[in-house]
Design a protein around this motif. Sequence first.
Motif, short mmCIF file in Angstrom:
data_model
loop_
_atom_site.label_atom_id
_atom_site.label_comp_id
_atom_site.label_asym_id
_atom_site.label_seq_id
_atom_site.Cartn_x
_atom_site.Cartn_y
_atom_site.Cartn_z
N LYS A 271 0.77 -1.12 -0.03
CA LYS A 271 -0.03 -0.15 0.12
C LYS A 271 0.99 1.29 0.10
N SER A 272 0.46 2.17 -0.76
CA SER A 272 1.19 3.48 -0.79
C SER A 272 0.72 4.59 -0.01
N GLU A 273 1.67 5.12 0.79
CA GLU A 273 1.40 6.37 1.67
C GLU A 273 0.89 7.57 0.73
N PHE A 274 1.10 7.63 -0.61
CA PHE A 274 0.61 8.50 -1.30
C PHE A 274 -0.77 8.70 -1.76
N CYS A 275 -1.65 7.43 -1.17
CA CYS A 275 -2.96 7.43 -1.65
C CYS A 275 -3.78 7.92 -0.59
N ASN A 276 -3.28 8.83 0.55
CA ASN A 276 -4.09 9.24 1.61
C ASN A 276 -3.35 10.47 1.61
N PRO A 277 -4.22 11.66 1.86
CA PRO A 277 -3.57 13.01 1.85
C PRO A 277 -2.77 13.23 3.10
N ALA A 278 -3.18 12.75 4.03
CA ALA A 278 -2.50 13.13 5.28
C ALA A 278 -1.18 12.42 5.39
N THR A 279 -0.94 11.03 4.90
CA THR A 279 0.06 10.37 4.85
C THR A 279 1.08 10.94 3.62
N ALA A 280 0.32 11.28 2.63
CA ALA A 280 1.10 11.51 1.29
C ALA A 280 1.94 12.86 1.64
N LEU A 281 1.37 13.73 2.46
CA LEU A 281 2.19 15.05 2.64
C LEU A 281 3.30 14.90 3.64
N GLU A 282 2.99 13.84 4.55
CA GLU A 282 4.02 13.50 5.43
C GLU A 282 5.27 12.94 4.80
N ALA A 283 4.95 12.06 3.82
CA ALA A 283 5.98 11.09 3.14
C ALA A 283 6.75 12.06 2.32
N LEU A 284 6.31 13.09 1.59
CA LEU A 284 6.68 13.88 0.59
C LEU A 284 7.74 14.89 1.50
N GLY A 285 7.42 15.11 2.69
CA GLY A 285 8.43 15.78 3.52
C GLY A 285 9.64 15.17 3.82
N LYS A 286 9.17 13.88 4.28
CA LYS A 286 10.39 12.93 4.44
C LYS A 286 11.44 12.85 3.16
N ILE A 287 10.88 12.62 2.18
CA ILE A 287 11.62 12.66 0.79
C ILE A 287 12.53 13.69 0.74
N ALA A 288 11.66 14.83 0.98
CA ALA A 288 12.37 16.13 0.52
C ALA A 288 13.49 16.58 1.39
N GLY A 289 13.34 16.32 2.72
CA GLY A 289 14.24 16.40 3.80
C GLY A 289 15.25 15.44 4.08
N GLY A 290 14.90 14.16 3.50
CA GLY A 290 16.03 13.10 3.89
C GLY A 290 17.13 12.73 2.87
N ALA A 291 16.37 12.81 1.59
CA ALA A 291 17.36 12.50 0.58
C ALA A 291 18.55 13.36 0.15
N LYS A 292 19.32 12.86 -0.55
CA LYS A 292 20.61 14.17 -1.00
C LYS A 292 20.50 14.11 -2.46
N TYR A 293 20.08 15.35 -2.83
CA TYR A 293 19.82 15.47 -4.22
C TYR A 293 20.05 17.02 -4.62
#
Length: 355
Positions: A271-293
């Motif tokens: 199941k994807s976190e991105f299929c639910n508005p609350a978990t999607a924004l949180e997951a987006l934040g984790k990616i934007a803050g955690g990955a190096k790019y």
Amino acid sequence: MRFIGNKTKLLSYIDDILSKNNALPGERFFDFFAGTASVGKYFKEKGYTVTSSDILYFSYVLQQAYIHNSKEPSFDKLGKFISNKLAPRLMSTPYEEVLDYLNSIQGTEGYIYKNFTEEGTKTTPTPRKFFKGDNGKKIDAIRQTIEGWKKKGLLSKNEYFILLATLIESVPFYANISGVYGAFLKSYDPRAKKDLRLRPLSLSTKGPVGSAFNRNSMELVNSIETDTLYLDPPYNARQYAPNYHLLETIAEYDDPEIKGVAGIRPYNNQKSEFCNPATALEALGKIAGGAKYKVLVLSYNSEGIMPQKKILEVLSKHGNAKIYEVDYRRFKSNSNGNAEHKTHIKEQLYVLKRA
Ligand SMILES: C[S@@+](CC[C@H](N)C(=O)[O-])C[C@H]1O[C@@H](n2cnc3c(N)ncnc32)[C@H](O)[C@@H]1O
């Protein structure tokens, strides 16, 4: 392949926007939600070293064929093993000869026939009409033959995944569905009545060999180091796993305990976190803050469950975020289905340059 969110038709637009806005700053490109692998394949052919990942196994099979490979398969070992059964044609490649062979083998009553054809499920209350019986048998025979060749050590890893990907890409041309595998059609579409034949893949022989992962990409976030991090998550509440369960079952071929009229395999861990508005924004934040790019690119659309304002808020915490929009050809009917009031769905690209 018909796949919700497939970006094939938008690739030149995406490339154009990214190039004009200096959003392709290095040699590395990470495709975090690979799906059909179309985006990774495109940027691999442009010379980028691509890494891709998806939670679905059949996507991983496609990634292996298109991203983790840069040559036409030679089938040296297999060719010797089945040489007396191959029918060389003028100008044909070893790949085409192997496909000719697979297209000619006798069908067998295996898992797909027994669970996803009307003939194989005729004693059940609602027989499943995903494939005509003969095509179900062919899918089983081809899938079992590929696995048998692998077990005998006759295929390299790339050759194995190329054959499997060929089957996965060919099956939708014969499936009795209207787009996804959550339901089958009541009567047979002309497409489903044709005899199944494998169609060769258009393999990517240009660009460096990339890497493929079959993971929940969120588990990779903290280890990602890339130049362009491309995100193309689900836009709405519809999970991908149940909608493409049959391609997953053909790829895995693991005799799952299936359920319901459509015979859906268990997908709790897909199941994807991105299929639910609350978990999607949180997951987006984790990616934007955690990955190096250097640059993060998010493909989304105006109908998505994460509101534009919130997305910009989340991204802006990590640098300079901008949005680019395009009117794509898809339309959404209003509630009356009145063509004059159709509204355009806008495809959006968010570009975040890391501060
Ligand atoms: C919009 S589609 C991607 C389409 C793709 N760009 C293409 O052109 O085919 C979204 C994909 O994200 C995958 N997905 C959703 N959540 C995921 C996660 N947490 N980790 C990995 N893949 C995920 C789905 O399986 C699906 O293949």
